[in-house]
Design a protein around this motif. Structure first.
Motif, PDB file in Angstrom:
ATOM      1  N   THR A 272      15.992  74.825   5.254  1.00 38.97           N
ATOM      2  CA  THR A 272      15.444  76.310   4.485  1.00 38.97           C
ATOM      3  C   THR A 272      14.164  75.259   3.482  1.00 38.97           C
ATOM      4  N   GLY A 273      13.093  74.060   3.676  1.00 43.36           N
ATOM      5  CA  GLY A 273      11.791  73.554   3.453  1.00 43.36           C
ATOM      6  C   GLY A 273      12.205  73.139   1.900  1.00 43.36           C
ATOM      7  N   LYS A 274      13.626  72.338   1.745  1.00 44.38           N
ATOM      8  CA  LYS A 274      13.513  72.097   0.343  1.00 44.38           C
ATOM      9  C   LYS A 274      13.850  70.510   0.824  1.00 44.38           C
ATOM     10  N   GLU A 275      12.197  70.059   1.094  1.00 42.17           N
ATOM     11  CA  GLU A 275      12.596  68.979   1.491  1.00 42.17           C
ATOM     12  C   GLU A 275      12.492  67.727   0.809  1.00 42.17           C
ATOM     13  N   ARG A 276      11.812  67.975  -0.992  1.00 39.91           N
ATOM     14  CA  ARG A 276      12.198  67.612  -1.288  1.00 39.91           C
ATOM     15  C   ARG A 276      13.578  66.729  -2.013  1.00 39.91           C
ATOM     16  N   GLU A 277      14.066  68.060  -2.109  1.00 37.51           N
ATOM     17  CA  GLU A 277      15.363  67.824  -3.021  1.00 37.51           C
ATOM     18  C   GLU A 277      16.256  66.924  -2.202  1.00 37.51           C
TER      19      GLU A 277
END
Length: 304
Positions: A203-208
């Protein structure tokens, strides 16, 4: 020449050694291979140490009547080194918080010795940098004069966290079985988190997702260190386990292989491989590992 290690006579075969320093180097290599380090030395009833090279080199091998060595297990050396670091940073923080200018000044003068040895002792990275580089960078904002000092908040926060980390390493050495029990509870709580990471990546929340992966990797490193300490102390009821029909050590080898793959995937930012490894390899193995460890009598009998 008579040689005693911890009051026990040993047979030393001299080759081309010319002085006490060369004899001690031979003994040091042997003791290290056996898991010990030399803590003190007596040569002909004269107290010395392995670092006193001038004295040792002046003792001709033919003049050595008796060499008495005290040796301690390597884990005690690690304990001593960690305790030295913890004392230094704890006292420094105490000085900063209490405004004790002289204490701060005395410790600050010792800082180069600490940063010069901390990487060897801790083998700790901060981001991609050795902890010594992170410390030196933070201390660039620290200032000390005869009248006053300035310690930035980010330096104080870093030193506080560093003290917590070192305290944990000391607990691992002092009671690895107890630390294993607490780490099992910690890693079990991470299993649902691992299952969330592939979704975060998708879902594109790579940093988290990356933050959670790094936090979990740190727990795995702790677990690896504890297993190493337990193996040295011969905890047979743990290492006699079989998991999924293979030996405990073979299971750990497979799990560590997947963690190495995870490290490489993190470095290359391969989010698909990261998700697959966590979901299909690492999470199931962590669950199998913790389930089996919870059946161990020595862990069941360890109180927190």
């Amino acid at each position: 020449m008579e040689v005693r290690v911890n009051e026990n006579p040993i047979d030393v075969r001299l080759e081309n050694e010319k002085n006490a320093q060369e004899v001690l180097q031979q003994l040091d290599s042997w003791l290290l291979s056996e898991g010990f380090f030399i803590s003190s030395v007596l040569v002909n009833d004269t107290a010395t140490s392995p670092s006193d090279t001038n004295f040792l080199e002046s003792c001709d091998v033919d003049e050595i009547r008796i060499m008495e060595i005290s040796a301690l297990p390597l884990d005690e050396l690690a304990y001593e080194r960690f305790s030295t670091l913890l004392n230094f940073f704890s006292y420094f923080l105490h000085g900063v918080n209490s405004g004790e200018q002289q204490l701060i000044s005395d410790l600050y003068n010792e800082l180069p010795h600490i940063t010069g040895s901390i990487d060897y002792i801790l083998d700790l990275k901060v981001g991609n940098k050795p902890v010594s580089e992170a410390l030196n960078s933070l201390f660039e904002s620290f200032s000390l004069t005869e009248e006053d000092y300035y310690c930035p908040d980010n330096l104080k926060a870093f030193l506080t966290n560093l003290c917590f980390y070192i305290e944990g390493r000391i607990r691992e050495i002092a009671n690895p079985l107890l630390e294993l029990k607490s780490t099992i509870s910690l890693i079990q709580a991470q299993i649902p988190v691992l299952e969330e990471i592939p979704v975060l990546l998708q879902t594109g929340k790579e940093r988290e997702a990356m933050e959670k992966v790094i936090a979990f990797s740190e727990i795995h490193e702790k677990l690896t260190r504890i297993f190493s300490l337990l193996q040295e102390s011969d905890k047979d009821d743990i290492f006699d386990l079989t998991i999924n029909g293979i030996s405990f050590m073979e299971f750990l080898k497979e799990m560590n292989m997947h963690f190495q793959e995870l490290t490489e995937a993190l470095e290359s930012e391969d989010t698909i491989l990261i998700g697959d490894l966590l979901e299909y390899e690492i999470a199931p193995k962590i669950e199998q590992l913790t389930d089996n460890l919870n059946t161990i009598p020595s862990l069941a009998g360890t109180s927190t």
